[in-house]
Write a protein that holds these residues in place. Structure first.
Motif, PDB file in Angstrom:
ATOM      1  N   ASP A 107       1.208  -1.209   0.096  1.00 21.02           N
ATOM      2  CA  ASP A 107      -0.429   0.151   0.049  1.00 21.02           C
ATOM      3  C   ASP A 107       1.343   1.038  -0.053  1.00 21.02           C
ATOM      4  OD1 ASP A 107      -2.325   1.194  -0.016  1.00 21.02           O
ATOM      5  OD2 ASP A 107      -3.442  -0.260   1.499  1.00 21.02           O
ATOM      6  N   SER A 108       0.501   2.447  -0.296  1.00 24.26           N
ATOM      7  CA  SER A 108       1.301   3.274   0.050  1.00 24.26           C
ATOM      8  C   SER A 108      -0.328   4.729   0.825  1.00 24.26           C
ATOM      9  CB  SER A 108       0.786   4.238  -1.247  1.00 24.26           C
ATOM     10  OG  SER A 108      -0.123   3.995  -1.825  1.00 24.26           O
ATOM     11  N   GLU A 109       0.871   6.181   1.634  1.00 24.52           N
ATOM     12  CA  GLU A 109       0.310   6.397   2.443  1.00 24.52           C
ATOM     13  C   GLU A 109      -1.021   7.622   1.415  1.00 24.52           C
ATOM     14  OE1 GLU A 109       3.560   8.965   3.748  1.00 24.52           O
ATOM     15  OE2 GLU A 109       3.969   7.028   5.101  1.00 24.52           O
ATOM     16  N   SER A 110      -1.000   7.830   0.361  1.00 24.26           N
ATOM     17  CA  SER A 110      -1.288   8.126  -0.276  1.00 24.26           C
ATOM     18  C   SER A 110      -2.637   7.260  -0.737  1.00 24.26           C
ATOM     19  CB  SER A 110      -0.972   8.956  -1.948  1.00 24.26           C
ATOM     20  OG  SER A 110      -1.058   8.126  -2.339  1.00 24.26           O
ATOM     21  N   SER A 111      -2.020   6.283  -1.160  1.00 21.38           N
ATOM     22  CA  SER A 111      -3.637   5.475  -1.459  1.00 21.38           C
ATOM     23  C   SER A 111      -4.868   5.742  -0.728  1.00 21.38           C
ATOM     24  CB  SER A 111      -3.397   3.903  -1.587  1.00 21.38           C
ATOM     25  OG  SER A 111      -2.853   3.267  -0.390  1.00 21.38           O
ATOM     26  N   ALA A 112      -4.623   5.819   0.953  1.00 18.28           N
ATOM     27  CA  ALA A 112      -5.861   5.759   1.843  1.00 18.28           C
ATOM     28  C   ALA A 112      -6.779   6.829   1.386  1.00 18.28           C
ATOM     29  CB  ALA A 112      -5.303   5.134   2.983  1.00 18.28           C
ATOM     30  N   PHE A 116     -11.849   4.074  -4.413  1.00 14.22           N
ATOM     31  CA  PHE A 116     -11.938   2.961  -5.631  1.00 14.22           C
ATOM     32  C   PHE A 116     -12.872   2.479  -5.867  1.00 14.22           C
ATOM     33  CE2 PHE A 116      -7.977   3.053  -3.519  1.00 14.22           C
ATOM     34  CZ  PHE A 116      -6.963   3.338  -4.501  1.00 14.22           C
ATOM     35  N   VAL A 117     -13.627   2.126  -6.728  1.00 12.81           N
ATOM     36  CA  VAL A 117     -14.112   0.526  -7.478  1.00 12.81           C
ATOM     37  C   VAL A 117     -13.275  -0.887  -7.910  1.00 12.81           C
ATOM     38  CG1 VAL A 117     -16.315   0.977  -8.965  1.00 12.81           C
ATOM     39  CG2 VAL A 117     -16.299   2.448  -8.143  1.00 12.81           C
ATOM     40  N   VAL A 118     -14.290  -1.011  -7.203  1.00  6.14           N
ATOM     41  CA  VAL A 118     -13.094  -2.666  -8.196  1.00  6.14           C
ATOM     42  C   VAL A 118     -14.377  -3.266  -8.971  1.00  6.14           C
ATOM     43  CG1 VAL A 118     -12.023  -4.127  -7.402  1.00  6.14           C
ATOM     44  CG2 VAL A 118     -11.697  -1.752  -6.521  1.00  6.14           C
ATOM     45  N   PRO A 119     -14.310  -3.832  -9.507  1.00  5.69           N
ATOM     46  CA  PRO A 119     -15.497  -4.750 -10.239  1.00  5.69           C
ATOM     47  C   PRO A 119     -15.982  -6.504  -9.621  1.00  5.69           C
ATOM     48  CG  PRO A 119     -13.597  -4.699 -11.628  1.00  5.69           C
ATOM     49  CD  PRO A 119     -13.471  -3.533 -10.615  1.00  5.69           C
ATOM     50  N   HIS A 120     -14.670  -6.641  -9.234  1.00  4.68           N
ATOM     51  CA  HIS A 120     -14.556  -8.371  -8.429  1.00  4.68           C
ATOM     52  C   HIS A 120     -14.228  -8.099  -7.326  1.00  4.68           C
ATOM     53  CE1 HIS A 120     -10.495  -7.216  -9.699  1.00  4.68           C
ATOM     54  NE2 HIS A 120     -10.447  -7.900  -8.542  1.00  4.68           N
ATOM     55  N   ALA A 135      -4.171  -1.909  -2.693  1.00  2.00           N
ATOM     56  CA  ALA A 135      -5.066  -2.776  -2.517  1.00  2.00           C
ATOM     57  C   ALA A 135      -6.263  -3.425  -1.281  1.00  2.00           C
ATOM     58  CB  ALA A 135      -4.083  -4.486  -2.404  1.00  2.00           C
ATOM     59  N   LEU A 136      -5.793  -2.929  -0.532  1.00  6.50           N
ATOM     60  CA  LEU A 136      -6.381  -2.762   0.677  1.00  6.50           C
ATOM     61  C   LEU A 136      -7.650  -2.286   1.096  1.00  6.50           C
ATOM     62  CD1 LEU A 136      -6.589  -4.426   3.297  1.00  6.50           C
ATOM     63  CD2 LEU A 136      -5.265  -3.176   4.657  1.00  6.50           C
ATOM     64  N   TRP A 137      -7.070  -0.607   0.721  1.00  3.48           N
ATOM     65  CA  TRP A 137      -8.538   0.156   0.817  1.00  3.48           C
ATOM     66  C   TRP A 137      -9.363   0.066  -1.015  1.00  3.48           C
ATOM     67  CZ3 TRP A 137      -8.421   1.922   5.640  1.00  3.48           C
ATOM     68  CH2 TRP A 137      -6.844   2.433   5.615  1.00  3.48           C
ATOM     69  N   GLU A 138      -8.957  -0.855  -1.921  1.00  2.35           N
ATOM     70  CA  GLU A 138     -10.116  -0.711  -2.884  1.00  2.35           C
ATOM     71  C   GLU A 138     -10.746  -2.196  -2.347  1.00  2.35           C
ATOM     72  OE1 GLU A 138      -7.885  -2.121  -6.362  1.00  2.35           O
ATOM     73  OE2 GLU A 138      -7.151  -0.410  -6.684  1.00  2.35           O
ATOM     74  N   PHE A 139     -10.468  -3.193  -1.106  1.00  5.61           N
ATOM     75  CA  PHE A 139     -10.420  -3.844  -1.183  1.00  5.61           C
ATOM     76  C   PHE A 139     -12.228  -3.428   0.040  1.00  5.61           C
ATOM     77  CE2 PHE A 139     -10.970  -7.743   2.528  1.00  5.61           C
ATOM     78  CZ  PHE A 139     -12.421  -8.039   1.890  1.00  5.61           C
ATOM     79  N   LEU A 140     -11.045  -2.556   1.186  1.00  7.73           N
ATOM     80  CA  LEU A 140     -12.187  -1.986   1.648  1.00  7.73           C
ATOM     81  C   LEU A 140     -13.376  -1.471   1.112  1.00  7.73           C
ATOM     82  CD1 LEU A 140      -9.979  -0.718   4.719  1.00  7.73           C
ATOM     83  CD2 LEU A 140     -11.605  -2.843   4.825  1.00  7.73           C
ATOM     84  N   HIS A 141     -13.159  -0.764  -0.066  1.00  6.31           N
ATOM     85  CA  HIS A 141     -14.248  -0.041  -0.466  1.00  6.31           C
ATOM     86  C   HIS A 141     -15.641  -0.956  -0.953  1.00  6.31           C
ATOM     87  CE1 HIS A 141     -15.922   3.071  -2.789  1.00  6.31           C
ATOM     88  NE2 HIS A 141     -15.931   1.758  -3.706  1.00  6.31           N
ATOM     89  N   LEU A 142     -15.455  -1.975  -1.213  1.00 10.49           N
ATOM     90  CA  LEU A 142     -16.531  -3.782  -1.413  1.00 10.49           C
ATOM     91  C   LEU A 142     -17.697  -3.441  -0.107  1.00 10.49           C
ATOM     92  CD1 LEU A 142     -14.136  -5.569  -3.329  1.00 10.49           C
ATOM     93  CD2 LEU A 142     -15.579  -4.106  -4.634  1.00 10.49           C
ATOM     94  N   LEU A 143     -16.800  -3.226   1.417  1.00  9.67           N
ATOM     95  CA  LEU A 143     -17.498  -3.425   1.958  1.00  9.67           C
ATOM     96  C   LEU A 143     -18.012  -1.313   2.449  1.00  9.67           C
ATOM     97  CD1 LEU A 143     -14.940  -5.132   4.330  1.00  9.67           C
ATOM     98  CD2 LEU A 143     -16.696  -6.570   2.747  1.00  9.67           C
ATOM     99  N   ARG A 144     -17.616  -0.486   1.820  1.00  7.76           N
ATOM    100  CA  ARG A 144     -18.213   0.683   2.647  1.00  7.76           C
ATOM    101  C   ARG A 144     -18.005   1.124   2.598  1.00  7.76           C
ATOM    102  NH1 ARG A 144     -22.871   1.070  -1.612  1.00  7.76           N
ATOM    103  NH2 ARG A 144     -23.642  -0.391  -2.749  1.00  7.76           N
ATOM    104  N   VAL A 145     -16.557   0.834   3.254  1.00  5.76           N
ATOM    105  CA  VAL A 145     -15.957   1.146   4.542  1.00  5.76           C
ATOM    106  C   VAL A 145     -14.780   1.906   3.589  1.00  5.76           C
ATOM    107  CG1 VAL A 145     -14.248   0.632   6.388  1.00  5.76           C
ATOM    108  CG2 VAL A 145     -16.046  -0.618   5.773  1.00  5.76           C
ATOM    109  N   TYR A 146     -14.351   3.553   4.353  1.00  5.74           N
ATOM    110  CA  TYR A 146     -13.671   4.371   3.955  1.00  5.74           C
ATOM    111  C   TYR A 146     -13.237   4.973   5.150  1.00  5.74           C
ATOM    112  CZ  TYR A 146     -18.181   4.104   0.450  1.00  5.74           C
ATOM    113  OH  TYR A 146     -19.009   3.597  -0.912  1.00  5.74           O
TER     114      TYR A 146
END
Length: 227
Positions: A107-112, A116-120, A135-146
Motif C-alpha cells: 500500500d502507499s500513504e496516499s492510496s488511503a 476506488f471502484v473494483v468490479p470483482h 489493494a487494502l483500501w480498494e477491498f475495504l471500499h467493497l465493504l463500503r468502508v472508506y
C-alpha cells in the motif's frame, strides 16, 4: 504482588495494549525485582486457570507480552470479545484478505485517501495476483468502508487500521525503501498469529464464498502445512 499483576494485565488487555516488562517492574513488582520470574509465572498460571488467558512473550528482545484467549471458540469468533466485536469482525476480514493475497499487501500513504471502484471480489481465484498499491483500501471500499470518512460502527477507519490494529500487534507495517510516495506492506502481526490460524481464516473465507477450502489450492496447502 501476583494478584496485583493479574489485575494490571487484565486492565491492559481490555484495550489490547502490548505489555512491557519495564511497565510491570515499574508499576507492580517494584522492589521485588529479584522475584520477577516467579511472580510473572504465577500470574500467568492464574490467568490461564481462572480467565482462560495465556500470557505470551511476543518480543524476546524488548520483552513485550500480550494476553491470548486460550478458551475453545466457535468458528469466526476467536478474535471477538465484548464491545470490540464489530472491530474484530473487520479485522478478521482484513486478515483473510492479506492471507488470500499471499500474506502481504502493498500500500502507499496516499492510496488511503482515494476512493476506488473494483468490479470483482478479491477472494476469487483470478484476483489472487501480486499485491499492488491501494489493494487494502480498494477491498475495504467493497465493504463500503472508506478511509478518511467517519464510519457509523468503526469510527475513523484509517486510524483503526493503520494505528490501532498495528499498536495492538494484529497487523504489522513495513516501509519499502526508495519509494515515492512512501509505500509499505501490511502483514499479520504476532497477536494475530497467536489468536488465530491460517486454517481458520481459510475456512472463514470458504464459508463466505460457499466453497470448499480446497478450491484455493495454494492457500489450502499453506494452511494445512502450519502446525
Amino acid at each position: 504482588q501476583v494478584s496485583e499483576l493479574v489485575q494490571f494485565l487484565l486492565v491492559k488487555d481490555q484495550k489490547k495494549i502490548p505489555i512491557k516488562r519495564a511497565d510491570m517492574l515499574k508499576n507492580i513488582i517494584r522492589e521485588y525485582r529479584d522475584a520477577y520470574s516467579e511472580i510473572v509465572n504465577r500470574a500467568g498460571r492464574t490467568l490461564q486457570e481462572v480467565f482462560g488467558l495465556q500470557l505470551v512473550e511476543i518480543d524476546t528482545k524488548r520483552h513485550i507480552y500480550i494476553l491470548v484467549n486460550n478458551l475453545p471458540h466457535s468458528e469466526g469468533q476467536y478474535l471477538c470479545r465484548g464491545k470490540e466485536k464489530e472491530k474484530m469482525g473487520l479485522l478478521l476480514v482484513i486478515l483473510s484478505f492479506i492471507f488470500m493475497k499471499g500474506n502481504s499487501v502493498k500500500d502507499s500513504e496516499s492510496s488511503a485517501k482515494i476512493r476506488f471502484v473494483v468490479p470483482h471480489f478479491p477472494f476469487a481465484p483470478h484476483s489472487l495476483t501480486p499485491p499492488f498499491p491501494g489493494a487494502l483500501w480498494e477491498f475495504l471500499h467493497l465493504l463500503r468502508v472508506y478511509p478518511g470518512k467517519q464510519h457509523g460502527v468503526f469510527g475513523d477507519v484509517r486510524k483503526l487500521v493503520t494505528e490501532e490494529f498495528v499498536r495492538q500487534k494484529y497487523l504489522e507495517t513495513t516501509h519499502i525503501p526508495l519509494t515515492d510516495p512512501p509505500e509499505f506492506k501490511y502483514q499479520w502481526g504476532p497477536r494475530a498469529e497467536k489468536e488465530t490460524s491460517k486454517k481458520d481464516v481459510l475456512n472463514f473465507v470458504a464459508k463466505i464464498q460457499g466453497k470448499d477450502p480446497t478450491f484455493w489450492a495454494s492457500q489450502y496447502s499453506e494452511a494445512e502445512a502450519v502446525p
